[in-house]
Design a protein around this motif. Sequence first.
Motif, PDB file in Angstrom:
ATOM      1  N   VAL A  67       0.851  -1.194   0.000  1.00 23.43           N
ATOM      2  CA  VAL A  67       0.000   0.000   0.000  1.00 23.43           C
ATOM      3  C   VAL A  67       0.882   1.237   0.000  1.00 23.43           C
ATOM      4  N   PHE A  68       0.268   2.369  -0.299  1.00 28.74           N
ATOM      5  CA  PHE A  68       0.986   3.630  -0.141  1.00 28.74           C
ATOM      6  C   PHE A  68       0.909   4.061   1.322  1.00 28.74           C
ATOM      7  N   TRP A  69       1.897   4.808   1.736  1.00 30.74           N
ATOM      8  CA  TRP A  69       1.980   5.185   3.135  1.00 30.74           C
ATOM      9  C   TRP A  69       0.731   5.949   3.567  1.00 30.74           C
ATOM     10  N   LEU A 128       6.278   5.011  -0.753  1.00 26.46           N
ATOM     11  CA  LEU A 128       6.050   6.458  -0.843  1.00 26.46           C
ATOM     12  C   LEU A 128       7.151   7.044  -1.718  1.00 26.46           C
ATOM     13  N   ASP A 129       6.835   8.166  -2.382  1.00 26.33           N
ATOM     14  CA  ASP A 129       7.853   8.884  -3.156  1.00 26.33           C
ATOM     15  C   ASP A 129       8.685   9.770  -2.239  1.00 26.33           C
ATOM     16  N   VAL A 130       9.693   9.170  -1.636  1.00 28.33           N
ATOM     17  CA  VAL A 130      10.629   9.951  -0.819  1.00 28.33           C
ATOM     18  C   VAL A 130      11.778  10.313  -1.757  1.00 28.33           C
ATOM     19  N   THR A 138      10.807   3.305  -0.968  1.00 27.66           N
ATOM     20  CA  THR A 138      10.689   4.596  -1.636  1.00 27.66           C
ATOM     21  C   THR A 138      10.797   4.388  -3.134  1.00 27.66           C
ATOM     22  N   PHE A 139      10.074   5.217  -3.896  1.00 26.60           N
ATOM     23  CA  PHE A 139      10.161   5.137  -5.362  1.00 26.60           C
ATOM     24  C   PHE A 139      11.177   6.176  -5.822  1.00 26.60           C
ATOM     25  N   SER A 140      12.399   5.884  -5.495  1.00 26.64           N
ATOM     26  CA  SER A 140      13.541   6.774  -5.745  1.00 26.64           C
ATOM     27  C   SER A 140      14.802   5.924  -5.644  1.00 26.64           C
ATOM     28  N   ALA A 199      14.953   2.105  -8.481  1.00 29.45           N
ATOM     29  CA  ALA A 199      15.552   2.845  -9.601  1.00 29.45           C
ATOM     30  C   ALA A 199      14.473   3.022 -10.666  1.00 29.45           C
ATOM     31  N   LYS A 200      14.281   4.275 -11.095  1.00 30.03           N
ATOM     32  CA  LYS A 200      13.201   4.536 -12.061  1.00 30.03           C
ATOM     33  C   LYS A 200      13.621   5.618 -13.032  1.00 30.03           C
ATOM     34  N   HIS A 201      12.931   5.724 -14.224  1.00 32.28           N
ATOM     35  CA  HIS A 201      11.872   4.873 -14.726  1.00 32.28           C
ATOM     36  C   HIS A 201      12.452   4.074 -15.883  1.00 32.28           C
ATOM     37  N   PHE A 202      12.323   2.821 -15.770  1.00 28.66           N
ATOM     38  CA  PHE A 202      13.012   1.905 -16.691  1.00 28.66           C
ATOM     39  C   PHE A 202      12.232   1.782 -17.990  1.00 28.66           C
ATOM     40  N   ALA A 241       8.788   2.279 -16.909  1.00 31.48           N
ATOM     41  CA  ALA A 241       8.439   3.633 -17.362  1.00 31.48           C
ATOM     42  C   ALA A 241       7.115   3.624 -18.095  1.00 31.48           C
ATOM     43  N   PHE A 242       6.497   4.796 -18.202  1.00 29.43           N
ATOM     44  CA  PHE A 242       5.201   4.926 -18.873  1.00 29.43           C
ATOM     45  C   PHE A 242       5.322   4.768 -20.386  1.00 29.43           C
ATOM     46  N   ASN A 243       6.483   5.163 -20.919  1.00 30.85           N
ATOM     47  CA  ASN A 243       6.627   5.341 -22.370  1.00 30.85           C
ATOM     48  C   ASN A 243       6.843   4.037 -23.124  1.00 30.85           C
ATOM     49  N   GLY A 299       5.310  -1.645 -11.542  1.00 30.34           N
ATOM     50  CA  GLY A 299       4.793  -0.756 -12.572  1.00 30.34           C
ATOM     51  C   GLY A 299       4.659   0.647 -12.036  1.00 30.34           C
ATOM     52  N   ASP A 300       4.567   1.596 -12.946  1.00 28.46           N
ATOM     53  CA  ASP A 300       4.299   2.963 -12.508  1.00 28.46           C
ATOM     54  C   ASP A 300       2.786   3.097 -12.339  1.00 28.46           C
ATOM     55  N   ALA A 301       2.355   4.193 -11.733  1.00 26.24           N
ATOM     56  CA  ALA A 301       0.934   4.363 -11.381  1.00 26.24           C
ATOM     57  C   ALA A 301       0.065   4.255 -12.629  1.00 26.24           C
ATOM     58  N   ASP A 302      -0.808   3.246 -12.620  1.00 25.77           N
ATOM     59  CA  ASP A 302      -1.718   3.016 -13.753  1.00 25.77           C
ATOM     60  C   ASP A 302      -0.982   2.692 -15.040  1.00 25.77           C
ATOM     61  N   GLU A 321       1.980  -4.706  -9.815  1.00 31.26           N
ATOM     62  CA  GLU A 321       1.228  -3.658 -10.509  1.00 31.26           C
ATOM     63  C   GLU A 321       0.898  -2.544  -9.539  1.00 31.26           C
ATOM     64  N   MET A 322       1.144  -1.310  -9.932  1.00 34.71           N
ATOM     65  CA  MET A 322       0.785  -0.151  -9.104  1.00 34.71           C
ATOM     66  C   MET A 322      -0.530   0.390  -9.636  1.00 34.71           C
ATOM     67  N   GLY A 323      -1.582   0.042  -8.925  1.00 38.63           N
ATOM     68  CA  GLY A 323      -2.905   0.491  -9.386  1.00 38.63           C
ATOM     69  C   GLY A 323      -3.930  -0.212  -8.535  1.00 38.63           C
ATOM     70  N   ALA A 337       9.859  20.222  -6.619  1.00 44.20           N
ATOM     71  CA  ALA A 337       8.886  19.198  -7.002  1.00 44.20           C
ATOM     72  C   ALA A 337       9.014  17.975  -6.092  1.00 44.20           C
ATOM     73  N   TRP A 338       7.908  17.188  -6.020  1.00 44.26           N
ATOM     74  CA  TRP A 338       7.918  15.918  -5.293  1.00 44.26           C
ATOM     75  C   TRP A 338       8.185  16.096  -3.807  1.00 44.26           C
ATOM     76  N   VAL A 339       7.565  17.075  -3.206  1.00 47.46           N
ATOM     77  CA  VAL A 339       7.592  17.096  -1.744  1.00 47.46           C
ATOM     78  C   VAL A 339       6.172  16.828  -1.264  1.00 47.46           C
ATOM     79  N   GLY A 368       8.574  19.058 -12.579  1.00 51.52           N
ATOM     80  CA  GLY A 368       8.126  17.748 -12.116  1.00 51.52           C
ATOM     81  C   GLY A 368       7.237  17.070 -13.133  1.00 51.52           C
ATOM     82  N   GLU A 369       6.473  16.105 -12.685  1.00 47.44           N
ATOM     83  CA  GLU A 369       5.669  15.289 -13.594  1.00 47.44           C
ATOM     84  C   GLU A 369       4.562  16.103 -14.251  1.00 47.44           C
ATOM     85  N   ALA A 370       4.320  15.776 -15.520  1.00 42.22           N
ATOM     86  CA  ALA A 370       3.251  16.437 -16.297  1.00 42.22           C
ATOM     87  C   ALA A 370       3.439  17.943 -16.310  1.00 42.22           C
TER      88      ALA A 370
HETATM   89  C1  GLC Z   1       3.977   8.771 -10.662  1.00 42.94           C
HETATM   90  C2  GLC Z   1       5.405   8.768 -11.155  1.00 42.94           C
HETATM   91  C3  GLC Z   1       6.314   7.853 -10.394  1.00 42.94           C
HETATM   92  C4  GLC Z   1       5.866   7.742  -8.951  1.00 42.94           C
HETATM   93  C5  GLC Z   1       4.510   7.057  -8.974  1.00 42.94           C
HETATM   94  C6  GLC Z   1       3.947   6.883  -7.557  1.00 42.94           C
HETATM   95  O1  GLC Z   1       3.098   8.799 -11.747  1.00 42.94           O
HETATM   96  O2  GLC Z   1       5.608   8.532 -12.540  1.00 42.94           O
HETATM   97  O3  GLC Z   1       7.628   8.374 -10.519  1.00 42.94           O
HETATM   98  O4  GLC Z   1       6.773   6.991  -8.195  1.00 42.94           O
HETATM   99  O5  GLC Z   1       3.556   7.767  -9.762  1.00 42.94           O
HETATM  100  O6  GLC Z   1       3.645   8.121  -7.004  1.00 42.94           O
END
Ligand code: GLC
Length: 739
Positions: free
Chosen positions: A59-61, A89-91, A133-135, A186-189, A233-235, A265-268, A297-299, A402-404, A468-470
């Motif tokens: 689960v997420f924190w 968690l994204d630390v 952590t996702f870092s 290690a991301k994003h592969f 990675a998403f791509n 996996g990355d989110a969704d 799977e992250m979702g 970003a990402w705090v 940051g993202e998007a």
């Molecule tokens: C985001 C990011 C990824 C992050 C994940 C969980 O979409 O692409 O880097 O770890 O979702 O928050």
Amino acid sequence: MATGSKTAERDDDVESREAVVERLLASMTWEQKLAQLQIGYRPRLEEAKELVRAGIGGVFWPRSAAAANELQRAAVEETPHGIPLLIGLDVIHGQRTTFPVPLAQAASFEPGIAETDARISAAEAASGGVNWTFSPMIDVSRDPRWGRVVEGFGEDTRLNSVFGAAKIRGYQGDSLADDNSILACAKHFVAYGQAEGGRDYNTVDVSVQRLRNIYLEPFRAAVDAGAASVMAAFNTVSGRPAHVNEDLLTKILKEEWGFEGVVVGDADGVQNLMAHGVATDIADGLGQSFRAGLDVEMGGNVVDTDGNTPLSPAEVPLQRVDDAVRRVLRLKHSLGLFSNPYRDEASEILAPSGQSRAAARHAAEKSIVLLKNEDALLPLDPAPKRVLLVGPYAASSDHLGAWVQSFAEPAGTLAEAIRAECPDWSVTVMEGSPFFQSDPALLDAAVAAAAEHDVVIVAAGEPSALTGEASSRSDLRLPGGQEALIAAIAGTGKPFAVILFNGRPLVTSAWIDLAPSVLEAWHLGLEGPAAVARTLTGAANPGGRLPMTFPRSSSQIPIYYDHENTGRPASISATLDEGDIDVGLMGPDNLGDVFTSKYKDLPLGPQFSFGHGLSYTTFSYGQPQLATEELPLEALHSGTKVSLKIQLTNTGNRTGDEVTLLFIHDRTASLAQPVRRLRAFTRTSLDPGQTKTLEFSLGWEDLGFWDNEGSYLVEAGEFDIYIGGGLDDTAHHVLRLTQ
Ligand code: GLC
């Protein structure tokens, strides 16, 4: 087992781990196994608990040690096998104490900064029940239009490799079973940073040689450093989305590199396969992903709250599911979760300590880059003076980047920090321009005020919301009326300095020649304002270097230092003068400078190069001594290293840091080679007059390249070796490799 800490687990730990894993595996149903292969995110605590009771593995924190313990208790006491949870968690660059954004940390060229960030962040996060952590994000990128360049370590492969490994060491410590250790990811592969147009999530189409030489290398280093997990990675990568790319997830990552951790996996990311147009529905997407080598799977698609799964052994072979479950359970055991999944709630770290603040400020000071300093305006002496501090960043607290998370300790403002650092200054603070609009009244007021002050400091930049993202941007200039503000302040004739607060390389061409002194201050985290104030007065001497090229124009992108030479490299800028436009005669007379690779409407090269950075002191280098100038390939292949020494002296009157960069250029090879490739770097602090001998070595893994057949080649021939303080001002030597 190549996961978790580099320090191998004790044999009895491994034995007990394998016994626990096999016993559980033998007793789990198909659905219970699949449930372990899902991490749910964004659920509220009660929703999360339902999923936990259904048996999901992670689960997420849930934002506190108490809530984390609640979820762990539900997993242990209310499920058939009592398997504890991975809690992710994204630390990324801090938990309660926010460190500089990763791109800024890369500018320090001091990996220890990143390791300390990770160590302190892991302790803070682990105290609250986070164990994953996702870092680090180690996506090489040459395109600052992409908002996520802020999360990585810049355009260079070696820099991303070294900093990524440092973060992994920091997060995972000497043993994953330590209370303060958490799983790194290690991301994003892979090659997410190569998205076309710098537009997030966009297509990636890349040759095998570039994929291996540029984008895969940092992940290979991460696996070598013991990364416990890797995120897909998403791509797409050359047409096949990374989430279902068996060549990447299984053949390279798991089989070629021997990675035994978890691919998440990355989110969704699996859900997105329908939009990619490679899966018809979620069961198809999940089946393809798990078969390709995804483990978790992250979702929310693998099992529902009743524990039912849309998958059967027809979609995913039992052997593949068992392999994925083993990977997950091994990590849980390595973390010590089976013996104690709970955290002492009274010990949860809820705020920075003096020590963590000091570490964050040290990191911030090391990350600042002095871009310009004509007339040595900086540092400003602390003697009484009237200072106008103007710009949208003058009184902004937007320094965390970003990402705090919302619970991170907020930063103060530059105005507060300057007033604290320089109590004898009379500091006037004015906005001068909003971030996103122009305001003539604000600008006029600032210009009028400048006349009443001795020196002006312009605090400009891009808010972290643009990074940051998007957060891709098509135009990398300072937003709103900030360029006009700088020009107006320049027009007053008052001495002034510009401080940039940003999360990506910016286009500064409209004003950079007007500003005598410019500090690149990124988004430096909790202690950023204090670090900038100390740098303004010289209490700290900037020594950072640019980890990414600053383009002259957004349309000059991609522009990066380790480019190919092309068959017609330009050495003379074109202009839009009449004479230039008239190409004149074709043929050899013109080859000299007309028919070469350049823009007719831009000077050659970037605004600021990779590795650029100044200091308040000066340094000089001796001649490089190469231990050997000629070496047989065979000797190199058997492990002989070429050692290189060079003397560095602080020739100024102030203690300072110098970053020394070692580049190679393989002059002739079977594939066109970059004009420079960073192979090593070091940051040295010297007192005035002090000299130090720096030592480097080059081996097989430094002098070769991957070809389009996936082979690593080191070829005979001549190599230019460049060493010094930047791309250009470097000493040069030649190394010959012989058959
Ligand atoms: C985001 C990011 C990824 C992050 C994940 C969980 O979409 O692409 O880097 O770890 O979702 O928050």
